[in-house]
Design a protein around this motif. Structure first.
Motif, PDB file in Angstrom:
ATOM      1  N   ALA A 111       0.431  -1.382   0.493  1.00 37.13           N
ATOM      2  CA  ALA A 111      -0.239  -0.641   0.292  1.00 37.13           C
ATOM      3  C   ALA A 111       0.425   1.307   0.018  1.00 37.13           C
ATOM      4  O   ALA A 111       1.291   1.498   0.991  1.00 37.13           O
ATOM      5  N   LEU A 112       0.985   2.406  -1.025  1.00 37.73           N
ATOM      6  CA  LEU A 112       1.882   3.118  -1.133  1.00 37.73           C
ATOM      7  C   LEU A 112       0.532   4.405  -0.650  1.00 37.73           C
ATOM      8  O   LEU A 112       0.008   4.569  -1.591  1.00 37.73           O
ATOM      9  N   PRO A 113       1.762   5.393  -0.244  1.00 43.76           N
ATOM     10  CA  PRO A 113       1.295   6.777  -0.088  1.00 43.76           C
ATOM     11  C   PRO A 113       0.951   7.533  -0.671  1.00 43.76           C
ATOM     12  O   PRO A 113       2.054   7.859  -1.643  1.00 43.76           O
ATOM     13  N   LEU A 114      -0.165   8.072  -1.442  1.00 40.81           N
ATOM     14  CA  LEU A 114      -0.310   9.539  -2.391  1.00 40.81           C
ATOM     15  C   LEU A 114       0.504  10.803  -1.451  1.00 40.81           C
ATOM     16  O   LEU A 114       0.153  10.861  -0.492  1.00 40.81           O
ATOM     17  N   VAL A 115       1.017  11.819  -2.329  1.00 34.82           N
ATOM     18  CA  VAL A 115       1.374  13.005  -1.406  1.00 34.82           C
ATOM     19  C   VAL A 115      -0.334  14.208  -1.597  1.00 34.82           C
ATOM     20  O   VAL A 115      -0.483  14.935  -0.689  1.00 34.82           O
ATOM     21  N   ALA A 116      -0.849  13.627  -2.643  1.00 30.79           N
ATOM     22  CA  ALA A 116      -1.938  14.697  -2.782  1.00 30.79           C
ATOM     23  C   ALA A 116      -3.120  13.008  -2.880  1.00 30.79           C
ATOM     24  O   ALA A 116      -2.959  12.276  -3.955  1.00 30.79           O
ATOM     25  N   ARG A 117      -4.822  13.404  -2.584  1.00 30.26           N
ATOM     26  CA  ARG A 117      -6.048  12.537  -3.221  1.00 30.26           C
ATOM     27  C   ARG A 117      -5.641  12.652  -4.763  1.00 30.26           C
ATOM     28  O   ARG A 117      -5.528  13.920  -4.998  1.00 30.26           O
ATOM     29  N   PHE A 118      -5.663  11.636  -5.122  1.00 32.11           N
ATOM     30  CA  PHE A 118      -6.030  11.817  -6.541  1.00 32.11           C
ATOM     31  C   PHE A 118      -7.267  10.178  -7.311  1.00 32.11           C
ATOM     32  O   PHE A 118      -6.833   9.530  -6.184  1.00 32.11           O
ATOM     33  N   ARG A 119      -7.838  10.364  -7.398  1.00 30.61           N
ATOM     34  CA  ARG A 119      -8.784   9.917  -8.684  1.00 30.61           C
ATOM     35  C   ARG A 119      -9.918   8.711  -6.609  1.00 30.61           C
ATOM     36  O   ARG A 119      -9.786   7.986  -6.721  1.00 30.61           O
ATOM     37  N   GLY A 120      -9.937   9.725  -5.768  1.00 28.08           N
ATOM     38  CA  GLY A 120     -10.370   9.598  -4.919  1.00 28.08           C
ATOM     39  C   GLY A 120      -9.562   8.614  -4.504  1.00 28.08           C
ATOM     40  O   GLY A 120     -10.055   8.462  -2.769  1.00 28.08           O
ATOM     41  N   ILE A 121      -8.093   7.853  -3.672  1.00 25.77           N
ATOM     42  CA  ILE A 121      -8.362   7.685  -2.896  1.00 25.77           C
ATOM     43  C   ILE A 121      -6.992   8.145  -2.573  1.00 25.77           C
ATOM     44  O   ILE A 121      -5.773   9.288  -3.186  1.00 25.77           O
ATOM     45  N   GLU A 152       6.211   7.351  -1.445  1.00 27.34           N
ATOM     46  CA  GLU A 152       7.442   6.409  -1.127  1.00 27.34           C
ATOM     47  C   GLU A 152       6.683   5.865  -2.256  1.00 27.34           C
ATOM     48  O   GLU A 152       5.639   4.787  -2.201  1.00 27.34           O
ATOM     49  N   ASP A 153       7.695   4.859  -3.339  1.00 29.09           N
ATOM     50  CA  ASP A 153       7.566   4.142  -4.092  1.00 29.09           C
ATOM     51  C   ASP A 153       7.716   3.110  -3.871  1.00 29.09           C
ATOM     52  O   ASP A 153       9.168   2.997  -2.536  1.00 29.09           O
ATOM     53  N   VAL A 154       8.056   1.840  -4.620  1.00 25.29           N
ATOM     54  CA  VAL A 154       8.668   0.817  -4.031  1.00 25.29           C
ATOM     55  C   VAL A 154       9.937   0.488  -4.506  1.00 25.29           C
ATOM     56  O   VAL A 154      11.318  -0.355  -3.862  1.00 25.29           O
ATOM     57  N   ALA A 155      10.381   1.485  -5.703  1.00 27.61           N
ATOM     58  CA  ALA A 155      12.013   1.266  -6.094  1.00 27.61           C
ATOM     59  C   ALA A 155      12.337   2.862  -6.675  1.00 27.61           C
ATOM     60  O   ALA A 155      11.149   3.642  -6.376  1.00 27.61           O
ATOM     61  N   ALA A 156      13.338   2.779  -7.433  1.00 29.47           N
ATOM     62  CA  ALA A 156      14.045   4.559  -7.431  1.00 29.47           C
ATOM     63  C   ALA A 156      13.930   4.390  -9.066  1.00 29.47           C
ATOM     64  O   ALA A 156      14.867   4.216  -9.544  1.00 29.47           O
ATOM     65  N   TYR A 157      12.906   4.920  -9.182  1.00 38.34           N
ATOM     66  CA  TYR A 157      12.722   4.991 -11.218  1.00 38.34           C
ATOM     67  C   TYR A 157      11.551   6.258 -11.134  1.00 38.34           C
ATOM     68  O   TYR A 157      10.268   6.294 -10.805  1.00 38.34           O
ATOM     69  N   ALA A 158      12.484   7.274 -11.756  1.00 36.92           N
ATOM     70  CA  ALA A 158      11.798   8.643 -11.602  1.00 36.92           C
ATOM     71  C   ALA A 158      11.843   8.947 -13.324  1.00 36.92           C
ATOM     72  O   ALA A 158      13.469   8.811 -13.770  1.00 36.92           O
TER      73      ALA A 158
END
Length: 326
Positions: free
Chosen positions: A17-27, A275-281
């Motif tokens: 379960a990955l947290p978002l920086v802002a609410r997006f698509r209602g989640i 926070e994501d599962v890997a460094a890929y940006a």
């Protein structure tokens, strides 16, 4: 591709379960499954409300990416757009700061509970922040009716829109809107009319869109997406479905395999995760084409509880059975 045994798939399963920086698509948190396949990590992430029939296409893409090599690449990096959720106009600069180097922004509009004035203010703030050279596309996720869509496009046309994505839900409405706004020279893009349709080519056959937004998991995998693009004969934008780093790499592999890529792609959404599962940006507005490897510590820290893991395992089992039955 031969379907791998279910036990082999489930033995390699991680659910996070990955947290978002802002609410997006209602989640506020994105729950998804990651699987370490023989060819590398892959992702299964249909939204929790999707039924098994729809989700089985996502699993087909997941297994293709994890158990086979992607097609040959035509490029080693993918230009991406910034994504601006339905935030207040005052928050736009902070959102765009998370997408350094991006020359294009996709702005969410028609969010439940908001007014057209909120959308206009948000788009205006993006234009102010990006300047006259920036490209702005808006995405309504099919929330407007035909008259609302025409009114909204005309209210924002002076901000020099690159295109309007899925302004209406139906193909007939898209075709009529395209006719009504033809003189504005603002293209209409189809997203849900491709990825959620029984026939993803119907919108192209109807002449209801100028371009298609394609997402690899909903369409059943990279190779099926390539077939759809070839048959549709329209330019495309490869986009994400709020994927983790692993799912974004699947989209990057699809974008890399397309002969032509005229638009910046919606694959920079990793910036929406706290926070994501890997460094890929993306760097300087472009996402590299490679397969990221999740950080074991992050997989452990963001792992769901046993009940939620069981829910995802059972969902995968049902979708696997649908794929096995043809």
């Amino acid at each position: 591709m031969t379907l791998p045994p279910l036990d082999e798939v489930l033995d390699r399963l991680h659910v996070v379960a990955l947290p978002l920086v802002a609410r997006f698509r209602g989640i506020d948190t994105r729950e998804l499954a990651l699987i370490e396949g023989p060819e590398g990590w892959t992702e299964f992430s249909p939204f929790v409300e999707y039924d098994d029939r729809e989700s089985s296409a996502w699993l087909a893409a997941t297994l293709e990416y994890g158990w086979s090599s992607p097609p040959p690449a035509h490029r080693d990096s993918i230009p991406v757009n910034a994504t601006v959720p339905a935030v207040p106009a005052a928050s736009v600069p902070d959102v765009l700061a998370r997408f350094p180097g991006c020359r294009t922004a996709k702005v969410k509009v028609a969010d439940p509970g908001q007014r057209l004035a909120d959308d206009v203010a948000r788009v205006a703030a993006v234009r102010d922040a990006m300047g006259p050279e920036g490209r702005i596309r808006i995405d309504a996720n099919g929330a407007w009716n035909l008259d609302e869509a025409e009114h909204a496009v005309r209210a924002m046309e002076h901000h020099d829109l690159e295109y309007v994505e899925q302004p209406c839900a139906s193909i007939d409405e898209l075709a009529e809107l395209r006719r009504r706004i033809a003189r504005l020279d603002i293209p209409v893009a189809a997203d849900e009319s491709v990825r959620k349709a029984d026939d993803p080519l119907a919108v192209a056959r109807a002449g209801a869109a100028d371009l298609l937004v394609i997402k690899v998991q909903p369409l059943g995998g990279i190779r099926r997406a390539l077939d759809i693009v070839a048959e549709a004969g329209l330019p495309v934008v490869v986009s994400s479905a709020l994927d983790s780093a692993v799912g974004l790499s699947m989209g990057a592999a699809l974008a890399a395999s397309l002969p032509d890529l005229p638009y910046d792609c919606g694959l920079g959404t990793g910036a929406l995760f706290a926070e994501d599962v890997a460094a890929y940006a993306a760097h300087d507005g472009a996402l590299p084409v490679r397969r990221p490897v999740p950080d074991p510590a992050l997989l452990e820290r963001r792992a769901v509880d046993a009940e939620r893991r069981r829910w995802w395992a059972e969902r995968i089992a049902r979708c696997h059975a649908l794929l096995a039955s043809g």
